[in-house]
Design a protein around this motif. Structure first.
Motif, short mmCIF file in Angstrom:
data_model
loop_
_atom_site.label_atom_id
_atom_site.label_comp_id
_atom_site.label_asym_id
_atom_site.label_seq_id
_atom_site.Cartn_x
_atom_site.Cartn_y
_atom_site.Cartn_z
N LEU A 156 31.39 -23.55 -29.09
CA LEU A 156 32.73 -23.76 -29.63
C LEU A 156 33.01 -25.25 -29.80
CD1 LEU A 156 34.71 -21.16 -27.50
CD2 LEU A 156 33.83 -20.89 -29.82
N VAL A 157 33.75 -25.59 -30.84
CA VAL A 157 34.05 -26.98 -31.14
C VAL A 157 34.73 -27.70 -29.97
CG1 VAL A 157 35.42 -28.53 -32.62
CG2 VAL A 157 34.06 -26.69 -33.65
N PRO A 158 35.76 -27.12 -29.34
CA PRO A 158 36.41 -27.83 -28.22
C PRO A 158 35.46 -28.14 -27.07
CG PRO A 158 37.80 -26.03 -28.98
CD PRO A 158 36.48 -25.87 -29.66
N ASP A 159 34.56 -27.18 -26.75
CA ASP A 159 33.60 -27.42 -25.68
C ASP A 159 32.64 -28.56 -26.02
OD1 ASP A 159 34.65 -25.39 -24.14
OD2 ASP A 159 33.28 -23.87 -24.94
N LEU A 160 32.20 -28.61 -27.28
CA LEU A 160 31.30 -29.68 -27.71
C LEU A 160 32.02 -31.03 -27.74
CD1 LEU A 160 29.42 -27.79 -30.56
CD2 LEU A 160 28.46 -28.55 -28.37
N CYS A 161 33.30 -31.03 -28.08
CA CYS A 161 34.09 -32.27 -28.04
C CYS A 161 34.14 -32.82 -26.61
CB CYS A 161 35.50 -32.01 -28.55
SG CYS A 161 35.60 -31.67 -30.31
N ASP A 162 34.41 -31.93 -25.65
CA ASP A 162 34.46 -32.36 -24.25
C ASP A 162 33.09 -32.84 -23.77
OD1 ASP A 162 37.11 -31.67 -24.15
OD2 ASP A 162 36.77 -29.71 -23.23
N TYR A 163 32.06 -32.14 -24.19
CA TYR A 163 30.70 -32.46 -23.73
C TYR A 163 30.25 -33.83 -24.22
CZ TYR A 163 25.76 -31.60 -22.70
OH TYR A 163 24.48 -31.67 -22.20
N PHE A 164 30.50 -34.12 -25.50
CA PHE A 164 30.02 -35.37 -26.10
C PHE A 164 31.09 -36.47 -26.14
CE2 PHE A 164 27.15 -32.21 -28.09
CZ PHE A 164 25.94 -32.74 -27.68
N HIS A 165 32.33 -36.14 -25.75
CA HIS A 165 33.42 -37.11 -25.78
C HIS A 165 33.64 -37.66 -27.19
CE1 HIS A 165 33.41 -36.88 -21.45
NE2 HIS A 165 32.17 -37.32 -21.38
N VAL A 166 33.69 -36.75 -28.17
CA VAL A 166 33.94 -37.14 -29.55
C VAL A 166 35.03 -36.24 -30.11
CG1 VAL A 166 31.61 -38.05 -29.95
CG2 VAL A 166 32.11 -35.63 -30.42
N SER A 167 35.49 -36.54 -31.31
CA SER A 167 36.60 -35.82 -31.93
C SER A 167 36.13 -34.51 -32.56
CB SER A 167 37.25 -36.68 -33.01
OG SER A 167 36.36 -36.83 -34.11
N PRO A 168 37.06 -33.57 -32.78
CA PRO A 168 36.70 -32.33 -33.48
C PRO A 168 36.11 -32.60 -34.86
CG PRO A 168 38.82 -32.08 -32.40
CD PRO A 168 38.45 -33.53 -32.27
N ALA A 169 36.63 -33.62 -35.55
CA ALA A 169 36.11 -33.94 -36.89
C ALA A 169 34.63 -34.32 -36.83
CB ALA A 169 36.92 -35.07 -37.51
#
Length: 263
Positions: A29-42
């Protein structure tokens, strides 16, 4: 799921890690990947678009899935045929850490089953388990007091997870806990593909005075979806001598944080 990256990744590096994570998951999921990599949804959506365009994954609403329908974690039946010799040697060594009269908790999985086989003949044990196959084996082959944790049964894994399992663990205290792991790296710690399983492992860790992880060398240097422990959370790591030389050197240099036993 939590990343410990010390510096931002290039897009190509991040995308390769996304593929690695997806190889062990039914969906990201996009939110989980954002948290994992510390980057924005975009940024994550851009990565997923590029990977989809290259034919390396399939986009879904809110995330991505693998192109294949392969289950994100091998079933216990599948695991039995991989690295059996290493698992047996690791389990035999780990069993030497169990003393007569101990109260212990044993994690789920095939390596833990090998550990259970090595407990036959030990006296006056109390063993907390959430793996039904291990519970049945111990009941049939030992005189140990077996405590089976209730909960939701994981398909293909024959172990319990979920709020009932976690609630049962909150009132328990054990001398030693033995955990399996699907992956370990010095940067990201000990990992598993399943978030529910990760929560059970964390809860088991909280019950124990001594914390021991069993891990064959094929899993060391690998990445999985969810971190359940850092190096400093574990007292002993039992592995085999086939691990990568660089990681072996790192572990040997950090013996003040964790004791490594090589089968």
């Amino acid at each position: 799921m939590k990343s410990t990256e010390a510096h931002p990744l290039f897009a190509e590096e991040r995308q390769e890690q996304i593929i690695s994570l997806l190889s062990q998951s039914t969906k990201l999921l996009v939110p989980d990947l954002c948290d994992y990599f510390h980057v924005s949804p975009a940024t994550i959506r851009s990565d997923l678009r590029e990977l989809a365009a290259k034919g390396r994954l399939k986009r879904t609403h809110g995330g991505a899935i693998p192109l294949s329908k392969t289950i994100y974690e091998p079933t216990n039946a599948d695991k039995k045929v991989h690295h059996t010799t290493e698992k047996q040697a690791i389990a035999a060594l780990a069993s030497q850490l169990v003393e007569d009269g101990d109260t212990i908790a044993i994690d789920a999985g095939t390596t833990m089953m090998e550990l259970a086989k090595n407990l036959v003949g030990k006296d006056d044990l109390t063993i907390v388990v959430n793996d039904l196959n291990i519970a049945v084996f111990l009941e049939q082959n030992t005189f140990a007091n077996i405590i089976v944790l209730g909960g939701n049964l994981r398909k293909g894994q024959q172990c319990t997870v979920g709020p009932i399992t976690l609630s049962a663990l909150t009132s328990l205290n054990v001398d030693k806990v033995f955990l399996a792991t699907n992956a370990f790296s010095p940067e990201k710690g000990f990992m598993t593909p399943d978030m529910n399983q990760a929560e059970v492992k964390k809860a088991m860790l909280r019950t124990a005075t001594e914390r021991i992880v069993l891990c064959d060398s094929s899993k060391i240097g690998k990445i999985s979806f969810v971190e359940f422990a850092r190096l400093q959370d574990i007292n002993k790591l039992v592995t085999d001598s086939g691990i990568d030389a660089k990681i072996k050197r790192y572990l040997d240099e950090n013996q003040d944080a964790i004791q490594v036993l090589y089968a």
